[in-house]
Design an enzyme around this catalytic site. Structure first.
Site, short mmCIF file in Angstrom:
data_model
loop_
_atom_site.label_atom_id
_atom_site.label_comp_id
_atom_site.label_asym_id
_atom_site.label_seq_id
_atom_site.Cartn_x
_atom_site.Cartn_y
_atom_site.Cartn_z
N ASP B 87 1.30 -14.44 -7.86
CA ASP B 87 1.36 -15.29 -8.22
C ASP B 87 2.25 -15.71 -10.13
O ASP B 87 2.47 -16.53 -10.52
CB ASP B 87 0.25 -15.67 -8.41
CG ASP B 87 -0.38 -14.61 -9.10
OD1 ASP B 87 -0.23 -14.82 -10.31
OD2 ASP B 87 -1.55 -14.19 -8.28
N GLU B 107 7.31 -8.51 -4.13
CA GLU B 107 6.94 -9.10 -2.98
C GLU B 107 6.68 -9.53 -2.01
O GLU B 107 8.09 -10.12 -1.82
CB GLU B 107 6.70 -10.49 -3.67
CG GLU B 107 5.54 -11.80 -3.53
CD GLU B 107 4.54 -11.05 -2.91
OE1 GLU B 107 3.30 -10.86 -3.66
OE2 GLU B 107 3.69 -11.21 -1.83
N GLY B 140 7.48 -3.64 -0.76
CA GLY B 140 7.31 -2.93 -1.85
C GLY B 140 7.53 -1.07 -1.67
O GLY B 140 7.58 -0.47 -2.16
N ASP B 158 -0.13 -4.76 -7.74
CA ASP B 158 -1.21 -5.66 -7.78
C ASP B 158 -0.98 -6.65 -6.26
O ASP B 158 -0.75 -7.38 -5.56
CB ASP B 158 -0.68 -7.40 -9.12
CG ASP B 158 -2.16 -8.41 -8.45
OD1 ASP B 158 -2.78 -8.10 -8.14
OD2 ASP B 158 -1.37 -9.54 -8.76
N SER B 159 -1.94 -5.44 -5.39
CA SER B 159 -1.65 -6.04 -4.27
C SER B 159 -3.32 -6.67 -3.06
O SER B 159 -4.58 -6.97 -4.40
CB SER B 159 -2.01 -5.12 -3.49
OG SER B 159 -3.06 -4.15 -3.41
N THR B 160 -3.50 -6.88 -2.20
CA THR B 160 -4.56 -7.64 -1.06
C THR B 160 -5.21 -6.59 -1.63
O THR B 160 -5.20 -4.89 -1.56
CB THR B 160 -4.75 -8.30 -0.06
OG1 THR B 160 -3.80 -7.77 0.17
CG2 THR B 160 -3.84 -9.58 0.21
N ASP B 161 -6.81 -6.12 -0.77
CA ASP B 161 -7.65 -5.19 -0.39
C ASP B 161 -6.70 -4.61 0.74
O ASP B 161 -6.07 -5.55 0.67
CB ASP B 161 -9.14 -5.79 0.42
CG ASP B 161 -8.97 -6.22 -0.95
OD1 ASP B 161 -10.06 -5.05 -2.08
OD2 ASP B 161 -10.26 -7.42 -1.10
#
Lengths: 290, 290
Positions: B87, B107, B140, B158-161
């Site tokens: 984002d 990303e 990444g 800054d990742s997802t779970d």
């Protein structure tokens, strides 16, 4: 019952839901709708008028911060008045302080007390039977109106949001009487909602408290089921400002009380640090009093 | 569309729902399902695989704490690697630090970047066009595997779970390469979930980081839409311990950077205080490293 959910109805445009393991009680008292259920995720849950009040899973956050912060902020609280808090969790934490000689709890809805004793016994523990506890089923504003001057060192208001039965606990008249019944160094704490979701609540009630107390401040706690980031706990003092306390001094007090190391959220560092408000919250406090 | 709701699907037994004003995008990229909608309560919301990633209303909490804490903990970060964060909100905050000479953002999902540019332009602001920014659509873990030794001062993940596409960002191999590409005083931050809801995540990833970093710690942030009380941000350092920083020193740094007074959640006091973990969270950290 394989896939029953209960949805909180607090907000119009956002909601949380819990998968229900078992519904334990559903009744309407003269004051409100009361539901107790066993959730899959948070243990047992108490709802009043569709709003989550407490869950077994996260009650420690709210109870510890609502109780230990004021009682370790006041130099030596002996007489404590609790308004609301029918589940008994605040009463239990207040009585953990050996210096407390008397804890008067005034809850308007006897059905909340009875259902909590029956279905949420772990929240209050043995507090109901402590000889220092006086539990009154009655109107909190009526109680403070009739109470003697300077009869309490601390008042803890564990109310619902300022809608329905809890609304009178956010009025000028209530705060004025609270100031009168507090001792010279007395202080009052009450929940002021979650500013991210309920911005006006902290602002409006802080302005009201500022009419009757020289020091009006707030501190934060991250309560899992009071969703929306930090909730704020408003604190107003007749004596010295509650902000800027010394971590080491709080630790000495907590160790002497036998409370240090026995909490799950509250610590001396968190106690002092909770008064450092994020700017998005601080802006809701009256500037000249914060 | 008068009463459309979108429900998060992160947990089996608890959920949050948003009333939808307008659905803006719904697509499936090679990596995940992506939904962007305008909510009534939180502004625009980005969901990946049914999980809330960011909302316009509360993004400042997560972005400020994920960025300003590491960049004011490191003495002088010049080269910063961002992994995930499609984002653009972290990129924007990183570039607010005038000492940063280069910010590389990797990303994996170009569709997240494109949809964010189109529907969430306020989150990244002008960051995409900053000459110090290098935005790479790629993997990444592949990037850190090939990156030169000691090429970054800070890595922000800054990742997802740790499910689906983000899972590799929680592995031994990933942390080992991160340690290698960091400079001698380098540090890495990554989100470790909400311990009240996801207790194992902080514990397991802390143990992994402890294999490759001498200092492993965590700090907290109360993010409204990452529900369940505090979320934790894991921080691991090759140089000195990130805990126990001095508030006044952080304030001097923030003032020099032009960031003091411009944040909505982060402050020097909150920066330092966020390392004081509630006991229910602290118990998940490796004892000898915390």
């Amino acid at each position: 019952m394989a896939d029953q959910w209960i949805e909180e109805t607090l907000y119009d445009n956002w909601g949380q839901r819990f998968r229900v393991k078992q519904e334990l009680a559903r009744t309407t008292s003269p004051f409100q709708d009361i539901v107790v259920f066993e959730s899959e995720s948070h243990g047992r849950v108490l709802l009043l008028d569709g709003v989550v009040q407490i869950t077994e899973g996260d009650e420690f956050v709210y109870q510890e911060m609502l109780t230990h912060v004021p009682l370790f902020t006041h130099a030596a609280p002996r007489n404590v008045l609790i308004i609301g808090a029918g589940d008994g969790g605040v009463l239990r934490r207040v009585l953990e302080h050996p210096g407390v000689e008397k804890a008067v709890m005034v809850e308007i809805d006897g059905a909340v007390i009875e259902l909590s004793k029956k279905y949420l016994p772990n929240i209050a523990g043995d507090a109901w039977n402590d000889p220092r506890a006086e539990v009154i089923v009655g109107d909190g504003i009526d109680y403070v109106t009739r109470a003697a001057d300077a009869s309490f060192d601390a008042i803890i208001v564990d109310s619902t949001d300022p809608i329905g039965v809890g609304e009178v606990l956010f009025t000028d008249s209530f705060y004025e009487h609270c100031a009168r019944v507090l001792t010279a160094e007395g202080l009052i704490v009450n929940q002021c909602g979650v500013p991210f979701m309920q911005a006006d609540e902290l602002h409006e009630t802080s302005l009201r408290r500022a009419k009757f107390f020289p020091h009006v401040s707030a501190y934060v706690a991250a309560v899992p089921t009071y969703v929306g980031g930090f909730m704020t706990l408003g604190i107003a003092s007749k004596g010295k400002s509650p902000a800027g306390q010394d971590v080491a001094a709080v630790r000495v007090r907590a160790e002497a009380a036998g409370i240090l190391g026995k909490t799950q959220y509250w610590t001396p560092e968190i106690h002092v640090g909770a008064f450092n408000l994020p700017p998005y919250i601080a802006k809701h406090l009256p500037a000249d009093k914060a």
